[in-house]
Design a protein around this motif. Structure first.
Motif, PDB file in Angstrom:
ATOM      1  N   ARG A 170     -57.256  -2.579 -45.176  1.00 43.99           N
ATOM      2  CA  ARG A 170     -58.488  -3.203 -45.644  1.00 43.99           C
ATOM      3  C   ARG A 170     -58.210  -4.026 -46.905  1.00 43.99           C
ATOM      4  NH1 ARG A 170     -63.484  -0.809 -43.866  1.00 43.99           N
ATOM      5  NH2 ARG A 170     -63.104   0.968 -42.467  1.00 43.99           N
ATOM      6  N   LEU A 171     -58.892  -5.138 -47.033  1.00 45.67           N
ATOM      7  CA  LEU A 171     -58.867  -5.882 -48.283  1.00 45.67           C
ATOM      8  C   LEU A 171     -59.817  -5.220 -49.274  1.00 45.67           C
ATOM      9  CD1 LEU A 171     -58.778  -9.522 -46.844  1.00 45.67           C
ATOM     10  CD2 LEU A 171     -56.866  -8.121 -47.655  1.00 45.67           C
ATOM     11  N   ARG A 172     -59.741  -5.596 -50.541  1.00 49.13           N
ATOM     12  CA  ARG A 172     -60.440  -4.861 -51.597  1.00 49.13           C
ATOM     13  C   ARG A 172     -61.951  -4.821 -51.406  1.00 49.13           C
ATOM     14  NH1 ARG A 172     -56.479  -7.122 -55.317  1.00 49.13           N
ATOM     15  NH2 ARG A 172     -57.837  -8.937 -55.604  1.00 49.13           N
ATOM     16  N   LYS A 173     -62.546  -5.932 -51.029  1.00 42.09           N
ATOM     17  CA  LYS A 173     -63.993  -5.979 -50.885  1.00 42.09           C
ATOM     18  C   LYS A 173     -64.367  -5.775 -49.424  1.00 42.09           C
ATOM     19  CE  LYS A 173     -64.652  -8.981 -54.910  1.00 42.09           C
ATOM     20  NZ  LYS A 173     -65.117 -10.314 -55.387  1.00 42.09           N
ATOM     21  N   THR A 174     -64.249  -6.816 -48.652  1.00 45.97           N
ATOM     22  CA  THR A 174     -64.443  -6.726 -47.205  1.00 45.97           C
ATOM     23  C   THR A 174     -63.319  -7.501 -46.543  1.00 45.97           C
ATOM     24  OG1 THR A 174     -65.962  -8.616 -47.366  1.00 45.97           O
ATOM     25  CG2 THR A 174     -66.948  -6.415 -47.243  1.00 45.97           C
ATOM     26  N   GLY A 175     -63.222  -7.369 -45.230  1.00 48.23           N
ATOM     27  CA  GLY A 175     -62.121  -8.011 -44.522  1.00 48.23           C
ATOM     28  C   GLY A 175     -60.929  -7.080 -44.392  1.00 48.23           C
ATOM     29  N   GLU A 212     -67.836 -19.023 -46.283  1.00 48.34           N
ATOM     30  CA  GLU A 212     -68.979 -19.911 -46.450  1.00 48.34           C
ATOM     31  C   GLU A 212     -69.412 -20.104 -47.899  1.00 48.34           C
ATOM     32  OE1 GLU A 212     -70.124 -21.801 -44.335  1.00 48.34           O
ATOM     33  OE2 GLU A 212     -69.711 -20.998 -42.345  1.00 48.34           O
ATOM     34  N   VAL A 213     -68.782 -19.431 -48.842  1.00 49.67           N
ATOM     35  CA  VAL A 213     -69.123 -19.614 -50.255  1.00 49.67           C
ATOM     36  C   VAL A 213     -67.946 -20.260 -50.974  1.00 49.67           C
ATOM     37  CG1 VAL A 213     -70.776 -17.720 -50.321  1.00 49.67           C
ATOM     38  CG2 VAL A 213     -68.369 -17.259 -50.821  1.00 49.67           C
ATOM     39  N   MET A 214     -68.231 -20.943 -52.062  1.00 47.07           N
ATOM     40  CA  MET A 214     -67.169 -21.615 -52.806  1.00 47.07           C
ATOM     41  C   MET A 214     -66.753 -20.757 -54.002  1.00 47.07           C
ATOM     42  SD  MET A 214     -68.489 -25.558 -52.769  1.00 47.07           S
ATOM     43  CE  MET A 214     -68.895 -26.386 -51.228  1.00 47.07           C
ATOM     44  N   PRO A 215     -65.426 -20.718 -54.272  1.00 50.06           N
ATOM     45  CA  PRO A 215     -64.311 -21.429 -53.637  1.00 50.06           C
ATOM     46  C   PRO A 215     -63.728 -20.733 -52.411  1.00 50.06           C
ATOM     47  CG  PRO A 215     -63.503 -20.226 -55.521  1.00 50.06           C
ATOM     48  CD  PRO A 215     -64.988 -19.994 -55.486  1.00 50.06           C
ATOM     49  N   GLY A 216     -64.417 -19.736 -51.875  1.00 52.56           N
ATOM     50  CA  GLY A 216     -63.992 -19.131 -50.625  1.00 52.56           C
ATOM     51  C   GLY A 216     -63.167 -17.869 -50.794  1.00 52.56           C
ATOM     52  N   ALA A 241     -57.894 -13.246 -50.784  1.00 56.47           N
ATOM     53  CA  ALA A 241     -56.976 -12.748 -49.766  1.00 56.47           C
ATOM     54  C   ALA A 241     -55.526 -13.080 -50.123  1.00 56.47           C
ATOM     55  CB  ALA A 241     -57.341 -13.328 -48.403  1.00 56.47           C
ATOM     56  N   ILE A 242     -55.310 -14.287 -50.625  1.00 51.04           N
ATOM     57  CA  ILE A 242     -53.966 -14.684 -51.040  1.00 51.04           C
ATOM     58  C   ILE A 242     -53.482 -13.814 -52.194  1.00 51.04           C
ATOM     59  CG2 ILE A 242     -52.622 -16.558 -52.081  1.00 51.04           C
ATOM     60  CD1 ILE A 242     -54.442 -18.490 -50.444  1.00 51.04           C
ATOM     61  N   GLU A 243     -54.383 -13.519 -53.147  1.00 52.43           N
ATOM     62  CA  GLU A 243     -54.026 -12.642 -54.265  1.00 52.43           C
ATOM     63  C   GLU A 243     -53.614 -11.255 -53.776  1.00 52.43           C
ATOM     64  OE1 GLU A 243     -57.222 -12.463 -57.014  1.00 52.43           O
ATOM     65  OE2 GLU A 243     -57.006 -14.545 -57.691  1.00 52.43           O
ATOM     66  N   GLU A 244     -54.157 -10.841 -52.639  1.00 54.62           N
ATOM     67  CA  GLU A 244     -53.834  -9.526 -52.089  1.00 54.62           C
ATOM     68  C   GLU A 244     -52.624  -9.550 -51.160  1.00 54.62           C
ATOM     69  OE1 GLU A 244     -57.002  -6.760 -51.081  1.00 54.62           O
ATOM     70  OE2 GLU A 244     -58.466  -8.288 -51.651  1.00 54.62           O
ATOM     71  N   GLY A 245     -51.919 -10.684 -51.129  1.00 51.25           N
ATOM     72  CA  GLY A 245     -50.622 -10.719 -50.472  1.00 51.25           C
ATOM     73  C   GLY A 245     -50.610 -11.073 -49.005  1.00 51.25           C
ATOM     74  N   ALA A 275     -57.820 -24.386 -46.353  1.00 52.91           N
ATOM     75  CA  ALA A 275     -57.008 -25.304 -47.155  1.00 52.91           C
ATOM     76  C   ALA A 275     -56.169 -24.580 -48.195  1.00 52.91           C
ATOM     77  CB  ALA A 275     -57.911 -26.333 -47.842  1.00 52.91           C
ATOM     78  N   TRP A 276     -56.698 -23.495 -48.766  1.00 55.25           N
ATOM     79  CA  TRP A 276     -55.941 -22.793 -49.816  1.00 55.25           C
ATOM     80  C   TRP A 276     -54.651 -22.196 -49.259  1.00 55.25           C
ATOM     81  CZ3 TRP A 276     -57.235 -24.356 -54.259  1.00 55.25           C
ATOM     82  CH2 TRP A 276     -58.570 -24.535 -54.640  1.00 55.25           C
ATOM     83  N   TYR A 277     -54.676 -21.699 -48.027  1.00 55.19           N
ATOM     84  CA  TYR A 277     -53.453 -21.150 -47.433  1.00 55.19           C
ATOM     85  C   TYR A 277     -52.393 -22.237 -47.287  1.00 55.19           C
ATOM     86  CZ  TYR A 277     -56.582 -17.315 -46.015  1.00 55.19           C
ATOM     87  OH  TYR A 277     -57.484 -16.286 -46.007  1.00 55.19           O
ATOM     88  N   LEU A 278     -52.833 -23.435 -46.916  1.00 52.12           N
ATOM     89  CA  LEU A 278     -51.886 -24.516 -46.651  1.00 52.12           C
ATOM     90  C   LEU A 278     -51.247 -25.060 -47.920  1.00 52.12           C
ATOM     91  CD1 LEU A 278     -53.751 -26.486 -43.832  1.00 52.12           C
ATOM     92  CD2 LEU A 278     -52.055 -24.659 -43.632  1.00 52.12           C
TER      93      LEU A 278
END
Length: 394
Positions: free
Chosen positions: A59-64, A141-145, A150-154, A338-341
């Protein structure tokens, strides 16, 4: 790397075995949509399903959540879907329409999520020896997304490529849209709150006529940006809310306007905030009102990397044929993929969801309906792309 494609038959057979489960899942998710950062039921549902199927789930820290197939170390191919719904009413007649008032999967994220589940189940069945990471990301759906957290969590650790897809209700089901280079626009949000001396509408000279000042702002700021920036940047400021006053004969003391600023060009995106703030100050100065600007940097453009787009194109043609792999135009819509790319090469495809001969719906509208034959197509596309990279075919 070889350009020959691996044998996809076992993968396709696995997708076929899971298709009924995937359709049931999609309908369940559609009936129980959740807003950004509140995707708890969705997360629980996916954790149970994927854990039961034998995938390693975190699990990610919040949801997902993140689910992995194959070895625990080594290079990973990443596949991503988004979980959140929108604050709109579901106006469809389908039996699986939203049961949550004011919330609906009006952007197709239920399809994205289900297709990724299908890809994961198929890969786990047919090719469990290859390391593939499934990212079920909250809050697109919210900025900055939610991608940034998720990237911070590896989720990109050890990643060599990343792929995603997005529903396109303007394409018939069975068609896959691709574009090398910029696919979406950059998108920011803005809210301008203004305040001043209010009073009676018969004596505007004793007030700062805030409503008039607000009207000038919402009409003139888009015009200023159109003249201060290169037209090729495709800048578009559109207001979504305008609020001021509660009576026809009272000049209010506070008001606000909010909206989005979108553009095609990454260079313009890098510099636009300072220009917007400067322009707001100049536009409001003659009226003597005070202003507060909340400017949220949203997302850069999604820029599909050349080789990753080739991979998606090759597997798309192997699935649906050359005629059904179609070119698409760049959109002004924002997408935090876009952030992943910015960290890993990858690409996003457009998944046709329109029933041939049927009506054309639009995203972010409560009447959006999806031809569910798109679900296994999306699952196969993602799974094939991952397998092509993991096997060294591309």
């Amino acid at each position: 790397m070889s350009d020959s494609l691996p044998d996809f038959a076992p993968l396709d057979a696995a997708v076929g075995r899971h298709t009924d489960t995937l359709i049931d899942l999609r309908r369940d998710l559609h009936a129980h949509p959740e807003l950004s950062w509140a995707e708890q039921r969705t997360t629980d549902t996916l954790v149970d399903l994927l854990s039961t199927a034998g995938l390693r789930v975190r699990r990610l820290r919040k949801t997902g959540l993140v689910a992995e197939i194959g070895p625990e170390a080594g290079p990973a191919v990443v596949l991503r879907a988004d979980l959140d719904a929108l604050p709109v009413d579901d106006t469809t007649p389908d039996p699986w329409r939203s049961t949550v008032p004011g919330v609906a999967h009006a952007c197709g994220h239920d399809v994205h999520t289900t297709a990724l589940v299908g890809a994961g189940l198929a890969l786990a069945d047919a090719h469990p020896q290859h390391r593939v990471r499934l990212v079920f990301q909250p809050a697109e759906e919210v900025m900055p997304g939610g991608a940034l957290e998720a990237i911070e969590e590896g989720v990109l650790d050890d990643a060599i490529r990343i792929f995603g897809l997005h529903c396109d209700p303007g394409l018939d089901v069975g068609k896959i849209g691709l574009r090398e280079g910029p696919l979406t626009g950059a998108a920011d949000s803005i809210k301008v709150s203004i305040s001043g001396v209010g009073g009676h509408t018969s004596r505007p000279h004793l007030t700062q006529d805030l409503t008039f000042a607000l009207g000038k702002l919402i009409t003139e700021l888009p015009a200023v940006l159109s003249r201060r920036l290169d037209p090729r940047a495709g800048v578009s400021l559109v207001w979504g809310t305008v609020q001021a006053g509660s009576a026809h004969n009272i000049i209010p003391a506070v008001g606000s306007a909010s909206g989005t600023i979108r553009m095609l060009d990454a260079v313009a995106w890098a510099n636009i905030e300072s220009l917007v703030r400067e322009s707001i100050d100049l536009l409001l100065a003659p009226y003597g009102v005070d202003s507060e600007v909340r400017y949220v940097r949203g997302v850069p453009p999604v820029v599909n990397e050349f080789r990753s787009t080739q991979i998606l194109g090759a597997v798309a043609e192997s699935m649906v044929g050359e005629d059904n792999r179609v070119p698409i135009a760049q959109s002004l819509g924002g997408e935090d993929f876009a952030w992943y790319l910015e960290g890993v090469p990858g690409a996003m495809a457009r998944l046709g969801t329109r029933t041939p001969g049927g009506p054309t719906y639009d995203l972010h509208q409560g009447n959006l309906r999806i031809d569910e034959r798109a679900v296994p197509i999306g699952a196969s596309l993602l799974a094939r792309a991952a397998l092509s990279v993991a096997t060294g075919a591309h």
